[in-house]
Design an enzyme around this catalytic site. Structure first.
Site, PDB file in Angstrom:
ATOM      1  N   GLY A   1     -32.240  -7.335  39.365  1.00 32.94           N
ATOM      2  CA  GLY A   1     -32.094  -6.902  40.804  1.00 32.94           C
ATOM      3  C   GLY A   1     -32.998  -5.848  41.113  1.00 32.94           C
TER       4      GLY A   1
ATOM      5  CB  SER B   1     -44.464  -6.177  49.374  1.00 34.55           C
ATOM      6  OG  SER B   1     -44.787  -7.589  49.374  1.00 34.55           O
TER       7      SER B   1
ATOM      8  CD1 TRP C   1     -35.191 -12.134  49.328  1.00 31.91           C
ATOM      9  CD2 TRP C   1     -34.627 -14.357  49.204  1.00 31.91           C
ATOM     10  NE1 TRP C   1     -35.083 -12.422  50.529  1.00 31.91           N
ATOM     11  CE2 TRP C   1     -34.857 -13.658  50.605  1.00 31.91           C
ATOM     12  CE3 TRP C   1     -34.097 -15.526  48.967  1.00 31.91           C
ATOM     13  CZ2 TRP C   1     -34.526 -14.506  51.596  1.00 31.91           C
ATOM     14  CZ3 TRP C   1     -33.700 -16.202  50.057  1.00 31.91           C
ATOM     15  CH2 TRP C   1     -34.338 -15.784  51.245  1.00 31.91           C
TER      16      TRP C   1
ATOM     17  NE  ARG D   1     -50.308 -48.096  46.987  1.00 31.07           N
ATOM     18  CZ  ARG D   1     -49.472 -48.715  47.444  1.00 31.07           C
ATOM     19  NH1 ARG D   1     -48.464 -49.096  47.073  1.00 31.07           N
ATOM     20  NH2 ARG D   1     -49.579 -48.575  48.788  1.00 31.07           N
TER      21      ARG D   1
ATOM     22  CD  GLU E   1     -41.337 -12.421  39.083  1.00 32.38           C
ATOM     23  OE1 GLU E   1     -41.924 -11.456  38.768  1.00 32.38           O
ATOM     24  OE2 GLU E   1     -40.307 -12.886  38.851  1.00 32.38           O
ATOM     25  N   GLY E   2     -44.505 -10.547  43.479  1.00 29.28           N
ATOM     26  CA  GLY E   2     -45.639 -10.231  44.116  1.00 29.28           C
ATOM     27  C   GLY E   2     -46.231 -11.247  45.025  1.00 29.28           C
TER      28      GLY E   2
END
Lengths: 261, 395
Positions: B141, B149, B173, B279, B374-375
């Site tokens: 956390g 940031s 988050w 395809r 993570e940045g």
């Protein structure tokens, strides 16, 4: 204390295109990725389970070219303790009889063994006779096509499964066992196992080290010769059954004919 | 299990630059095991996990058994593998799903690393072996609703009360939040920013899951709430006294993302390559058309370039010369590249590309999180910009 030797073969990956070389009709090892035969992962797993249930040591034995070290390392990373690798140019093209002789001779290099575990057949040659030949050469009982193995003291019990049914067989150790793919689900090597594998002892031996005459092995001494090889023709379209009110019966007849029901 | 031994003698569309030949046997073996695990346990099921918005409860134990949790740490039941081997594992895991790799990153690089690097011997003994085995799940956390940031603006605080600490605040988050048995939580204190080990069930500590995500659905994301949580002094990580504590952990996790992004990109490229060759339109495989070949060539280029970049950072990390700025460049470059590959692959697959039958839109949506967590890409640009100009733009 159960000393177990597991026979391991490096084979072309079944996912890649497998073929015989044009020159001498032996396996074209360069054309495909080489892996430990899947059935041998199960052989190693069974050996490890027996070891973990009591006490013992698991030795991997592989006859194959230099790059079979990859297959050996895989077995060691799963948890086997040490390995013997018989690698010799003269073995190229050896048939099953010669291979069994070499394996039997290599087993002489193991201090002592109670149990030899093999796969029931390799996925490349699919001969399936090595375990029986080996048992014969060693003069020990053979318990082939095992779907379950139990070791109790100096005796071994096996559920042997063939197309005809399951046979419960028992023998005293030492013995040779071959396992089918129903025997177990092999573990993934742990990372610690992988890192430990390279430090485990691998003894590399030549045919001469085993006291086997190089003239007895190899393509020239094989009892059978591959004259020609061609790929299987592609599958043809399936059989079409017109339903004229008796479709169900016809499908059933077909399945009975294929021994599926 | 396939052990590719690519050399330049033959050209392998799945390893165009024969990057395999740059790996050691041990690295390849570790990579192969993770690849098989992902093939057997993740790929067949992850579409459903994504659809259901869940991660199976047994997955951490399976990953623990595999040995990936904290695999690059030494001792305490961890494998002690090289940074490169850990990176290869992240690549294979994220080729399955970014959510699965996130679980492993948060467990190993954030929660376990924090305890391993900054924790007391007792904390290590108590948590690391169980976490390595996947018996205990960890979360980390740092981020808050109003502090992303700029972690220095965090409001979560801890104050001394006798020998105890009282923790209050909110984290947001947080990957693995509600499934975690232990949370490593960062808070401002009179002694600087400090980390605390907070076990699940501690009085006053609750979690709320974040629902309605359209990205990283096979991953748990939660809010952590600390309402006057009383913790013994032994809960504090003794080694960390500033933001350097949590930032060192983030650097570890970002390193794994550099590799992981290359994995997600590879999965998308392979899916597009396979699809385009089977395809048929206008009487021939769509791979016959120049526009598709150009897409495939670009994707192959990006996947190979990303993998080489990751491998280079791995070698630097194993040498001990990797800098945070290097990791910023890796994360910025590889995640952006992976997003481009995913979007391109999505188009190659046409309508099929928007379903969970194929992996591409799942990766594409996941990468939208990976590019900012993570940045953010923006912050990593500023880190690189600051390094090349000598002028810090955000401090």
């Amino acid at each position: 204390m159960t000393n177990i030797v597991v026979l391991v073969k490096q084979v072309p990956d079944t996912y890649s295109e497998r073929k015989l070389s044009d020159s001498d009709h032996t396996l074209d090892r360069e054309s495909a990725d080489a892996v430990i035969d899947e059935i041998n992962e199960r052989s190693v797993e069974e050996a490890l389970k027996i070891k973990e249930a009591g006490e013992g040591e698991v030795t991997v034995l592989s006859v194959g070219p230099d790059r079979a070290t990859d297959a050996i390392r895989k077995a060691l990373s799963m948890g086997a303790d040490k390995a013997i690798h018989v690698s010799d140019e003269s073995l190229h093209g050896s048939d099953m009889v010669a291979t069994a002789k070499v394996i039997a001779a290599a087993l002489g290099k193991v201090d002592s063994y109670d149990l030899v575990i093999a796969g029931n057949e390799a996925s490349d040659g699919r001969g399936g006779a090595i375990p029986a030949m080996l048992a014969e050469l060693l003069g020990v009982p053979q318990l082939t096509h095992a779907r379950q193995v139990t070791v109790e003291g100096t005796s071994i019990k096996v559920d042997r499964e063939t197309e005809d049914g399951i046979t419960h067989v028992e023998a005293s150790l030492p013995a040779v066992v071959s396992v089918t793919e129903k025997i177990n689900e092999p573990r993934y090597p742990s990372f610690k196992g992988i890192m430990a594998a390279k430090k485990k002892p691998v003894e590399t031996l030549t045919v001469a080290d085993l006291g086997v005459d190089a003239g007895e092995v190899g393509l020239g001494s094989a009892w059978s010769t591959v004259l020609e090889a061609s790929p299987k023709p592609p599958r043809t379209a399936g059989q079409r059954v017109e339903d004229e009110g008796d479709g169900g019966s016809k499908v059933a007849e077909y399945l009975v004919g294929q021994k599926l029901i | 299990m396939t052990t590719h031994r690519s050399t330049t003698a033959t050209l392998d569309p799945h390893d165009f630059l024969a990057i395999d030949s740059l790996l050691s046997d041990e690295e390849r073996d570790i990579r192969d095991v993770v690849r098989s695990f992902v093939r057997d346990h993740v790929v067949p099921n992850v579409g459903q996990w994504f659809e259901d918005g869940r991660i199976p409860r047994e997955l951490p134990r399976e990953l623990g058994k595999l040995g990936v949790l904290g695999m690059h740490l030494d001792g305490y039941g961890c494998a002690g593998a090289s940074a490169t081997a850990y990176g290869l594992a992240c690549l294979e895991l994220e080729a399955g799903d970014s959510g699965v790799r996130s679980l492993v990153s948060v467990q190993g690089s954030l929660a376990m690393y924090a305890i391993h690097r900054w924790g007391s011997e007792e904390q290590k003994q108590e948590w690391l072996p169980r976490m390595a085995a996947g018996e205990a799940v960890g979360c980390f956390g740092l981020t808050e609703p109003d502090s992303g940031s700029d972690p220095g603006s965090m409001r979560t605080s801890a104050r001394r009360d006798g020998d105890d600490w009282i923790l209050r605040g909110q984290k947001m988050w947080i990957t693995n939040g509600s499934i975690a048995d232990v949370a490593v939580v960062w808070a401002r204190t009179d002694e600087g920013v400090r980390g605390f080990v907070v076990p699940k069930g501690t009085k006053g500590f609750t979690t709320n899951d974040i629902h309605s995500k359209l990205s990283l659905r096979a991953s748990v994301t939660s809010e952590l709430v600390f309402d006057e949580v009383r913790l013994p002094s032994s809960a504090m990580l003794p080694g960390a006294t500033s933001l350097r504590g949590p930032l060192s952990c983030l650097n570890e996790a970002r390193y794994g993302i550099v590799w992981g992004a290359a994995g997600a990109a590879r999965a998308c490229y392979e899916s597009a390559l396979d699809y385009s060759t089977t395809r048929v339109q206008f009487g021939k495989p769509i791979a016959s058309f120049q526009l598709q070949q150009q897409k495939l060539a670009t994707m192959a280029l990006e996947v190979n370039r990303a993998t080489l970049l990751a491998l280079h950072l791995g070698r630097l990390k194993d040498e001990g010369t990797l800098r945070t700025e290097h990791v910023s460049m890796g994360k910025l470059g590889n995640v952006n590249a992976a997003l481009d590959v995913a979007r391109t692959a999505r188009q190659v697959l046409g309508a099929n590309g928007i379903t969970l039958e194929y992996p591409v839109i799942r990766h594409m949506n996941n990468l939208e999180s990976v590019v900012t967590y993570e940045g953010t890409a923006d912050v990593h640009s500023l880190v690189i910009g600051g390094a090349v100009t000598g002028i810090q733009a955000f401090r």
